[in-house]
Design an enzyme around this catalytic site. Structure first.
Site, PDB file in Angstrom:
ATOM      1  N   GLY A 253       0.850  -1.189   0.000  1.00  0.00           N
ATOM      2  CA  GLY A 253       0.000   0.000   0.000  1.00  0.00           C
ATOM      3  C   GLY A 253       0.882   1.235   0.000  1.00  0.00           C
ATOM      4  O   GLY A 253       0.554   2.262   0.584  1.00  0.00           O
ATOM      5  N   ALA A 254       2.023   1.139  -0.695  1.00  0.00           N
ATOM      6  CA  ALA A 254       3.086   2.148  -0.591  1.00  0.00           C
ATOM      7  C   ALA A 254       2.795   3.442  -1.339  1.00  0.00           C
ATOM      8  O   ALA A 254       3.492   4.436  -1.134  1.00  0.00           O
ATOM      9  CB  ALA A 254       4.407   1.552  -1.093  1.00  0.00           C
TER      10      ALA A 254
ATOM     11  N   GLY B  66      -1.826   7.436   1.029  1.00  0.00           N
ATOM     12  CA  GLY B  66      -1.600   8.579   1.912  1.00  0.00           C
ATOM     13  C   GLY B  66      -0.704   8.277   3.089  1.00  0.00           C
ATOM     14  O   GLY B  66       0.051   9.142   3.551  1.00  0.00           O
TER      15      GLY B  66
ATOM     16  N   ILE C 198      -1.220  -1.885   9.854  1.00  0.00           N
ATOM     17  CA  ILE C 198      -1.703  -0.523  10.075  1.00  0.00           C
ATOM     18  C   ILE C 198      -3.138  -0.378   9.574  1.00  0.00           C
ATOM     19  O   ILE C 198      -3.921   0.401  10.111  1.00  0.00           O
ATOM     20  CB  ILE C 198      -0.781   0.494   9.360  1.00  0.00           C
TER      21      ILE C 198
ATOM     22  N   ASP D  32      -1.719   6.034  18.910  1.00  0.00           N
ATOM     23  CA  ASP D  32      -2.405   6.380  20.155  1.00  0.00           C
ATOM     24  C   ASP D  32      -1.395   6.835  21.217  1.00  0.00           C
ATOM     25  O   ASP D  32      -1.670   7.743  22.004  1.00  0.00           O
ATOM     26  CB  ASP D  32      -3.207   5.182  20.671  1.00  0.00           C
TER      27      ASP D  32
ATOM     28  N   HIS E 202      -7.458  -0.348  19.114  1.00  0.00           N
ATOM     29  CA  HIS E 202      -7.050   0.806  18.307  1.00  0.00           C
ATOM     30  C   HIS E 202      -8.246   1.455  17.618  1.00  0.00           C
ATOM     31  O   HIS E 202      -8.196   1.771  16.439  1.00  0.00           O
ATOM     32  CB  HIS E 202      -5.988   0.356  17.287  1.00  0.00           C
TER      33      HIS E 202
END
Length: 334
Positions: free
Chosen positions: A8-9, A12, A118, A151, A180
């Site tokens: 996913g490079a 954003g 992520i 966080d 998260h």
């Protein structure tokens, strides 16, 4: 030699995350994968005068497999960002399939890599990765992590703001546990390295907790439909990746909160379950990192009465989130 891969490079989070990893001296090879634009991102980054060799891959011609071959650490920021009015269910339906397919690629090409998730919602996507690895017979709970560092970063920043001195932010440490998203984010402010002012009102204290829990909403609203927390998440993702890399290199005593499968260390995981009073499969807690990943899961320690209520409020939501991820793979064809 350390090969880091960002899946996913071109997104954003992916672009600034890739930039930060290119500047990390521990990374010697950086592979970038996305459905568009990665050759261009890689070419751009390759001009930066740091040792890491960069290469970009696209789906055609086994791009995912080529990107993952020989990977030591794989970071996954892939997926769509949350937009105003989008529910977490909406987000889940899209991102779950993306994460499942990427996890299948890792399980079949680089099953020993450390996987840092992520992609939101982390409380569900980490179980998705784990279930895919189980189906392929390569599951190692010590090597799969949900990145909850943002966080912690927000807590450090917001506490230093209340203390009136942003220069303290890098040294302020607040353990953040649970999960998260929203109410599952539990900042243990009673354990802050820099205590809050004794005259801070209860209203302001609760507003601080809410701001830490819903900091993502603050960014989504401020960006007015143009995105979510990308730059701060990239920073947090790079920080956690750096800790993993340092631990792999043999540095001792590295501890960071992260969302993990509690079987990663059975003794400390079972102790944590007793502490929270629930047999959860996953929980974010301070984890000691080592060359094999999770060394031990630290206890939460002494909680205030208010923090105990936060834990109680988080558990039903965590149960639902975890089950959603597990069920998604249970009903998927891999």
């Amino acid at each position: 030699m350390v090969k880091a891969v960002v899946l996913g490079a071109a997104g954003g989070i992916g672009q600034p995350l890739s930039l930060l990893l290119k500047t990390n001296p521990l990374v010697t090879e950086l592979a970038l994968y996305d459905i568009v634009n990665t050759p261009g991102v890689a070419a751009d980054l390759s001009h930066i005068a740091t040792p890491a060799k960069v290469e970009g891959f696209l789906p055609p011609d086994d791009g995912l497999k080529k990107a993952l071959k020989g990977a030591d650490v794989v970071v996954i920021p892939a997926g769509v960002p949350r937009k105003p009015g989008m529910t977490r269910d909406d987000l889940f339906k899209i991102n779950a399939g993306i994460v499942r397919d990427l996890a299948t690629g890792i399980a079949t090409t680089a099953p020993k890599a450390f996987v840092l998730v992520i992609s939101n919602p982390v409380n569900s996507t980490v179980p998705i990765v784990a279930e895919v690895f189980k189906k392929h017979g390569v599951f190692d709970p010590k090597r799969i992590f949900g990145v909850t560092t943002l966080d912690v970063v927000r807590s450090s920043t917001f506490v230093s703001e209340i203390l009136g001195d942003l220069s303290l932010a890098p040294s302020v440490t607040v353990p953040v546990v649970g999960g998260h998203s929203g109410v599952t984010i539990i900042p243990l402010l009673s354990q802050s390295s820099h205590p809050l002012p004794s005259n801070l009102s209860q209203d302001k204290f609760e507003a601080l907790v809410k701001r830490i829990q819903f900091g993502g909403d603050e960014v989504v609203k401020a960006k007015d439909g143009a995105g979510s927390a990308t730059l701060s998440m990239a920073y947090a993702g790079a920080e956690f990746t750096a800790k993993i890399l340092r631990a792999v290199k043999g540095e001792k005593g590295i501890v960071a909160p992260t969302f993990v499968n509690l079987s990663a260390d059975k003794t400390s995981g079972d102790a944590l379950k007793k502490e929270i009073g629930k047999d959860l499969e996953y929980f974010s807690a301070p984890v000691e990192l080592g060359p094999e990943g999770v060394v031990t899961i630290r206890p939460l320690g002494k909680l205030s009465d208010y923090e105990k209520k936060l834990v109680e409020a988080a558990i039903p939501e965590l149960e639902t989130n975890i089950e959603k991820g597990v069920s998604f793979i249970g009903s998927s064809k891999l």
